[in-house]
Design an enzyme around this catalytic site. Structure first.
Site, PDB file in Angstrom:
ATOM      1  N   HIS A   1       0.837  -1.197   0.000  1.00 46.49           N
ATOM      2  CA  HIS A   1       0.000   0.000   0.000  1.00 46.49           C
ATOM      3  C   HIS A   1       0.865   1.237   0.000  1.00 46.49           C
ATOM      4  CE1 HIS A   1      -3.423   2.606   0.733  1.00 46.49           C
ATOM      5  NE2 HIS A   1      -2.648   3.264   1.560  1.00 46.49           N
TER       6      HIS A   1
ATOM      7  N   ASP B   1     -15.207   2.589   8.342  1.00 47.46           N
ATOM      8  CA  ASP B   1     -14.236   3.556   7.837  1.00 47.46           C
ATOM      9  C   ASP B   1     -14.900   4.548   6.891  1.00 47.46           C
ATOM     10  OD1 ASP B   1     -11.551   4.641   7.280  1.00 47.46           O
ATOM     11  OD2 ASP B   1     -11.949   3.859   5.275  1.00 47.46           O
TER      12      ASP B   1
ATOM     13  N   ARG C   1     -14.900  12.681   9.530  1.00 51.67           N
ATOM     14  CA  ARG C   1     -13.609  13.339   9.794  1.00 51.67           C
ATOM     15  C   ARG C   1     -13.364  14.471   8.806  1.00 51.67           C
ATOM     16  NH1 ARG C   1      -9.746   8.662   9.024  1.00 51.67           N
ATOM     17  NH2 ARG C   1      -8.161  10.276   9.196  1.00 51.67           N
TER      18      ARG C   1
ATOM     19  N   SER D   1      -7.605   3.732   9.667  1.00 55.66           N
ATOM     20  CA  SER D   1      -8.378   3.795   8.429  1.00 55.66           C
ATOM     21  C   SER D   1      -7.684   3.005   7.311  1.00 55.66           C
ATOM     22  CB  SER D   1      -8.552   5.270   8.030  1.00 55.66           C
ATOM     23  OG  SER D   1      -8.984   5.413   6.706  1.00 55.66           O
TER      24      SER D   1
ATOM     25  N   LYS E   1      -8.632  -1.250   5.876  1.00 55.94           N
ATOM     26  CA  LYS E   1      -8.932  -1.636   4.495  1.00 55.94           C
ATOM     27  C   LYS E   1      -7.992  -2.726   4.009  1.00 55.94           C
ATOM     28  CE  LYS E   1      -9.218   2.814   3.753  1.00 55.94           C
ATOM     29  NZ  LYS E   1      -9.498   4.202   3.453  1.00 55.94           N
TER      30      LYS E   1
HETATM   31  N1  URA Z   1      -6.230   7.554   3.487  1.00 60.36           N
HETATM   32  C1  URA Z   1      -7.128   6.757   4.113  1.00 60.36           C
HETATM   33  O1  URA Z   1      -7.531   5.741   3.570  1.00 60.36           O
HETATM   34  N2  URA Z   1      -7.548   7.109   5.340  1.00 60.36           N
HETATM   35  C2  URA Z   1      -7.125   8.213   5.954  1.00 60.36           C
HETATM   36  O2  URA Z   1      -7.547   8.481   7.061  1.00 60.36           O
HETATM   37  C3  URA Z   1      -6.211   9.046   5.287  1.00 60.36           C
HETATM   38  C4  URA Z   1      -5.783   8.683   4.051  1.00 60.36           C
END
Ligand code: URA
Ligand code: CA
Length: 433
Positions: free
Chosen positions: A82, A161, A168, A183, A187
């Site tokens: 990632h 999320d 947020r 977050s 994923k």
């Molecule tokens: N990318 C994400 O997936 N989450 C975040 O909180 C910030 C960047």
């Protein structure tokens, strides 16, 4: 349990229990906890932080809020990679076939991008015929047979999320290490990888502009991954200028093809080798990082990495002739050079601003609904530290619109030339495991 007590506890800087964190995540996801209380708790977390245990629990609760992909039918250790944003970052397209050529199974779920250029899926769609509509069974069968397949995101992954991120975004609580780390990691974990290699960017083109913040984020994500049983490590790399030369969808596919053949830009090749050798190591296909790196270099020179890329295209309906003849990719009508206005040394190429310029040409999406033009983008001819003569081309705009004065102006404001020699920035700052 009452959410107001949980807010009060975090407000006063106390540690939340696993039950409290799960009560919040589940209650917010199913609508029992309203936005105003969730906002208050997020702001308390923003100021009071979370310790490593709380962060891992928050991540697990988010993972368990929705579907989780089961990759256990795929043989071997599934390693995912990632990247935390960036401009002109083609690494996934290069790394996936490269490490797969060494027998590392790559089961990639990819999305469409928002931002400067499209995501990996958009880029792959510039290859005629290529499709990502596979059933789960076909996907798993393909990875077992060929070691590599890419599928579009489906299912209801990490709904917590999605809701929390939207909240947020409008409550000034995006920029919090525990919230960003949970977050991103939720994923990755829900997508089923056994091991995760993180490329955390720092510099103007990155989410974390400052190296110290990037380090904190990297540590936070590595700790979460390892605590929830996924081997995780992070590389911190420079994103003060775009990576490689190409920024655009088809343009980046061409750059990926060149890199797999050993003719890619130095920085892009080096970052892929750094991340790739960690992936190979985590997958248990090498004894050491240096050994993994040697194996990767070998498969670049003997053509196996490139052959793996072609096999991958064919298996998903793509026209593999494109790999040998990148001129078959979508091409823009006009190529416009931007000459340097003075002689000297390239001092800065502000990554995020150059990325925005590529988006203005149509290479990326400003919103989910925007159409993307696969052909357009920017190809740099100079990087930071390079000498340049007045009148020499700094970069080429690949455009389908003749009227690009605004783009040119934006670019000139964000490439500076110094009279004094400039040291090229280092690419890899640190590895965290
Ligand atoms: N990318 C994400 O997936 N989450 C975040 O909180 C910030 C960047
Ligand atoms: Ca690039």
């Amino acid at each position: 349990m009452r959410i107001s007590d949980i807010i009060e506890k975090k407000r006063d800087g106390k540690e939340l229990t696993e039950e409290e964190i799960r009560y919040f995540v589940n209650g917010y996801t199913d609508g029992a906890i309203p936005d105003y209380q969730a906002s208050a708790l997020l702001m308390a977390i923003y100021f009071r932080d979370m310790n490593e245990t709380e962060r891992a629990v928050l991540t697990s609760a988010m993972v368990e809020s929705g579907d989780q992909i089961d990759l256990s039918a795929i043989d071997g250790t599934k390693v995912d990679k990632h990247s935390t944003g960036g401009v002109g970052d083609t690494t996934t397209l290069i790394l996936a076939p490269w490490v797969a050529s060494l027998g590392v199974p790559v089961a990639k779920m990819s999305g469409r991008g928002l931002g400067h250029t499209g995501g990996t899926l958009d880029k792959l769609e510039s290859i005629p015929g290529f499709h990502i509509e596979l059933s789960n069974d076909e996907f798993i069968e393909l990875v077992n047979r060929n070691k590599l397949a890419v599928i579009g995101q489906s299912g209801n992954l990490t709904p917590a999320d999605k809701k929390l991120y939207s909240l947020r975004d409008v409550t000034a609580t995006v920029n919090s290490i525990p919230l960003i780390a949970s977050s991103i990691m939720s994923k990755k974990i829900a997508s089923g990888a056994d091991a995760i290699v993180l490329d955390v960017k720092t510099g103007s083109g990155a989410f974390m502009k400052d190296l110290r913040d990037a380090e904190k984020l990297a540590h936070a994500m590595v700790s979460i991954g390892n605590r929830v049983g996924r081997k995780t490590m992070a590389v911190i790399s420079n994103m003060s200028q775009p990576l490689g030369f190409a920024i655009g969808n088809a343009l980046e596919i061409k750059e990926a093809i060149e890199t797999l053949q050993g003719n890619g830009p130095d920085d892009l090749t080096e970052l892929c080798l750094t991340l790739g050798s960690r992936m190979v190591l985590l997958a248990g296909k090498a004894e050491s990082v240096d050994g993994a790196r040697e194996m990767l270099i070998q498969n670049m020179h003997n053509g196996k990495a490139f052959a793996q890329f072609k096999k991958f295209l064919i298996a998903q309906g793509g026209d593999a002739k494109v790999a040998d003849n990148p001129e078959l990719l979508p091409a823009a009508t006009w190529r416009i050079e931007l000459p340097a206005k003075k002689s000297g040394y390239i001092d800065s190429i502000v990554a995020d601003e150059i990325g925005k310029a590529a988006m203005l040409l149509g290479a990326g999406r400003a919103s989910k609904e925007s159409e993307i033009d696969l052909a357009v983008g920017i190809v740099l001819h100079k990087k930071i530290g390079d000498p340049v003569k007045e009148g020499e081309s700094l970069l080429t705009l690949h455009t389908n619109s003749e009227d690009v004065d605004n783009v040119k102006q934006a670019i000139y404001q964000n490439i500076t030339i110094s009279d004094q020699p400039v040291q090229a920035p280092s690419l890899i700052y640190k590895t965290i495991e």
